[in-house]
Write a protein that holds these residues in place. Structure first.
Motif, PDB file in Angstrom:
ATOM      1  N   TYR A 159       0.828  -1.202   0.000  1.00 49.92           N
ATOM      2  CA  TYR A 159       0.000   0.000   0.000  1.00 49.92           C
ATOM      3  C   TYR A 159       0.867   1.259   0.000  1.00 49.92           C
ATOM      4  N   THR A 160       1.942   1.201   0.769  1.00 49.83           N
ATOM      5  CA  THR A 160       2.854   2.341   0.840  1.00 49.83           C
ATOM      6  C   THR A 160       3.548   2.559  -0.494  1.00 49.83           C
ATOM      7  N   LEU A 161       3.933   1.477  -1.135  1.00 50.34           N
ATOM      8  CA  LEU A 161       4.569   1.590  -2.440  1.00 50.34           C
ATOM      9  C   LEU A 161       3.625   2.264  -3.439  1.00 50.34           C
ATOM     10  N   LEU A 162       2.361   1.892  -3.415  1.00 51.58           N
ATOM     11  CA  LEU A 162       1.380   2.536  -4.288  1.00 51.58           C
ATOM     12  C   LEU A 162       1.220   4.010  -3.925  1.00 51.58           C
ATOM     13  N   PHE A 163       1.126   4.292  -2.634  1.00 54.08           N
ATOM     14  CA  PHE A 163       1.029   5.684  -2.170  1.00 54.08           C
ATOM     15  C   PHE A 163       2.191   6.504  -2.726  1.00 54.08           C
ATOM     16  N   LEU A 164       3.406   5.972  -2.583  1.00 54.69           N
ATOM     17  CA  LEU A 164       4.603   6.685  -3.061  1.00 54.69           C
ATOM     18  C   LEU A 164       4.607   6.832  -4.581  1.00 54.69           C
ATOM     19  N   CYS A 165       4.131   5.796  -5.281  1.00 53.58           N
ATOM     20  CA  CYS A 165       4.082   5.852  -6.747  1.00 53.58           C
ATOM     21  C   CYS A 165       3.086   6.902  -7.239  1.00 53.58           C
ATOM     22  N   CYS A 166       2.080   7.178  -6.444  1.00 52.47           N
ATOM     23  CA  CYS A 166       1.130   8.242  -6.791  1.00 52.47           C
ATOM     24  C   CYS A 166       1.653   9.598  -6.309  1.00 52.47           C
ATOM     25  N   TYR A 167       2.094   9.641  -5.075  1.00 51.80           N
ATOM     26  CA  TYR A 167       2.468  10.896  -4.422  1.00 51.80           C
ATOM     27  C   TYR A 167       3.709  11.544  -5.045  1.00 51.80           C
ATOM     28  N   CYS A 168       4.791  10.791  -5.171  1.00 50.46           N
ATOM     29  CA  CYS A 168       6.082  11.383  -5.572  1.00 50.46           C
ATOM     30  C   CYS A 168       6.081  11.984  -6.985  1.00 50.46           C
ATOM     31  N   PRO A 169       5.634  11.261  -8.006  1.00 53.15           N
ATOM     32  CA  PRO A 169       5.664  11.877  -9.345  1.00 53.15           C
ATOM     33  C   PRO A 169       4.737  13.088  -9.469  1.00 53.15           C
TER      34      PRO A 169
ATOM     35  N   MET B  98     -16.765  10.138   2.640  1.00 55.88           N
ATOM     36  CA  MET B  98     -15.946  11.263   3.063  1.00 55.88           C
ATOM     37  C   MET B  98     -14.609  11.257   2.320  1.00 55.88           C
ATOM     38  N   LEU B  99     -14.015  10.080   2.165  1.00 59.20           N
ATOM     39  CA  LEU B  99     -12.754   9.959   1.433  1.00 59.20           C
ATOM     40  C   LEU B  99     -12.926  10.401  -0.018  1.00 59.20           C
ATOM     41  N   ILE B 100     -14.032  10.015  -0.641  1.00 59.79           N
ATOM     42  CA  ILE B 100     -14.302  10.410  -2.033  1.00 59.79           C
ATOM     43  C   ILE B 100     -14.481  11.925  -2.141  1.00 59.79           C
ATOM     44  N   ILE B 101     -15.217  12.516  -1.209  1.00 57.50           N
ATOM     45  CA  ILE B 101     -15.434  13.967  -1.226  1.00 57.50           C
ATOM     46  C   ILE B 101     -14.119  14.716  -1.052  1.00 57.50           C
TER      47      ILE B 101
ATOM     48  N   PHE C 194     -11.666   5.928  -8.449  1.00 59.30           N
ATOM     49  CA  PHE C 194     -13.101   5.714  -8.647  1.00 59.30           C
ATOM     50  C   PHE C 194     -13.412   4.301  -9.132  1.00 59.30           C
ATOM     51  N   MET C 195     -12.485   3.702  -9.870  1.00 53.31           N
ATOM     52  CA  MET C 195     -12.692   2.324 -10.312  1.00 53.31           C
ATOM     53  C   MET C 195     -12.577   1.343  -9.144  1.00 53.31           C
ATOM     54  N   GLY C 196     -11.733   1.646  -8.174  1.00 60.74           N
ATOM     55  CA  GLY C 196     -11.463   0.681  -7.118  1.00 60.74           C
ATOM     56  C   GLY C 196     -12.079   0.944  -5.768  1.00 60.74           C
ATOM     57  N   ILE C 197     -12.640   2.138  -5.573  1.00 62.42           N
ATOM     58  CA  ILE C 197     -13.110   2.498  -4.232  1.00 62.42           C
ATOM     59  C   ILE C 197     -14.251   1.614  -3.742  1.00 62.42           C
TER      60      ILE C 197
ATOM     61  N   GLU D 112     -14.023  -4.616  -3.220  1.00 60.57           N
ATOM     62  CA  GLU D 112     -13.419  -5.191  -2.021  1.00 60.57           C
ATOM     63  C   GLU D 112     -11.975  -5.606  -2.266  1.00 60.57           C
ATOM     64  N   VAL D 113     -11.673  -5.993  -3.487  1.00 58.17           N
ATOM     65  CA  VAL D 113     -10.335  -6.499  -3.811  1.00 58.17           C
ATOM     66  C   VAL D 113      -9.285  -5.384  -3.784  1.00 58.17           C
ATOM     67  N   ILE D 114      -9.617  -4.239  -4.366  1.00 53.83           N
ATOM     68  CA  ILE D 114      -8.608  -3.175  -4.436  1.00 53.83           C
ATOM     69  C   ILE D 114      -9.003  -1.907  -3.681  1.00 53.83           C
ATOM     70  N   TYR D 115      -9.970  -2.003  -2.770  1.00 57.23           N
ATOM     71  CA  TYR D 115     -10.401  -0.820  -2.019  1.00 57.23           C
ATOM     72  C   TYR D 115      -9.238  -0.158  -1.285  1.00 57.23           C
ATOM     73  N   GLU D 116      -8.455  -0.949  -0.565  1.00 58.60           N
ATOM     74  CA  GLU D 116      -7.395  -0.354   0.246  1.00 58.60           C
ATOM     75  C   GLU D 116      -6.345   0.333  -0.631  1.00 58.60           C
ATOM     76  N   TYR D 117      -6.073  -0.241  -1.798  1.00 56.69           N
ATOM     77  CA  TYR D 117      -5.153   0.413  -2.732  1.00 56.69           C
ATOM     78  C   TYR D 117      -5.727   1.754  -3.174  1.00 56.69           C
ATOM     79  N   SER D 118      -7.015   1.761  -3.478  1.00 61.40           N
ATOM     80  CA  SER D 118      -7.678   3.004  -3.893  1.00 61.40           C
ATOM     81  C   SER D 118      -7.638   4.050  -2.789  1.00 61.40           C
ATOM     82  N   ALA D 119      -7.810   3.596  -1.562  1.00 61.19           N
ATOM     83  CA  ALA D 119      -7.778   4.523  -0.425  1.00 61.19           C
ATOM     84  C   ALA D 119      -6.397   5.157  -0.282  1.00 61.19           C
TER      85      ALA D 119
END
Length: 196
Positions: A56-66, A108-111, A157-160, A163-170
């Protein structure tokens, strides 16, 4: 430590005639930035392994850093503070995502994500104090940041609701929110209202 390492690398390259000594300041700054970035990533990924949140952190960093590279935003006054701020952001993020998940606050997360998306779209890029941008660079950074946040938003929006990829989307959503927070902190700091 970061500045000393950057100086040594630059001196080594100048000594071996790999770079021109007239460009030493640019290389030192580039190496400082690279070393600080790698140190931050290493520390965060180490913490994520200890907390069993590596993927999850790796995904966060892959979104955040670039995206953050093109949006700009708050920068700490030195590399130690930068690392401290980044660790704080990461730990707060973990706690908030746990609370959102526990209380099922997806809406709330979506908003918050959508508000952040719009804010980033309007406000970015925020120039770094040591690297002002030309008009051409501003337009380029704006286009790239808008493209990247749009791609991440589509993934969210595709994953939120899956159940399979919710946490990645979050985690992807939280990266957008934190970028927006960092942009706002930079605006406040530039107006003289924050001294971190």
């Amino acid at each position: 430590m970061v500045k000393l390492c950057a100086k040594k690398i630059t001196s080594f390259l100048i000594y071996n005639e790999a770079i021109d000594s007239k460009e030493s300041e640019n290389y030192e700054y580039g190496f400082e930035t690279l070393i600080a970035f790698l140190l931050n990533i290493f520390v965060i990924l180490t913490i994520s392994c200890m907390l069993n949140k590596f993927k999850y952190t790796l995904l966060f960093l892959c979104c955040y850093c670039p995206i953050r590279q093109y949006t700009g935003g708050y920068h700490a006054d030195n590399y130690k503070k930068c690392l401290g701020v980044f660790i704080t952001i990461y730990l707060i993020n973990l706690v908030l995502l746990t609370i959102i998940n526990f209380f099922d606050l997806k809406e709330m997360l979506i908003i918050l994500t959508f508000i952040s998306y719009v804010g980033i779209w309007i406000l970015s890029p925020i120039e770094h104090r040591e690297k002002p941008l030309s008009d051409e660079e501003i337009n380029h950074y704006k286009k790239v940041s808008r493209t990247l946040i749009s791609i991440v938003l589509i993934f969210i929006f595709m994953g939120i609701n899956s159940e399979v990829i919710y946490e990645y989307s979050a985690y992807a959503a939280s990266s957008i929110i934190w970028i927006f927070i960092m942009i706002n902190l930079a605006i406040i700091k530039n107006r003289g209202g924050i001294h971190i």
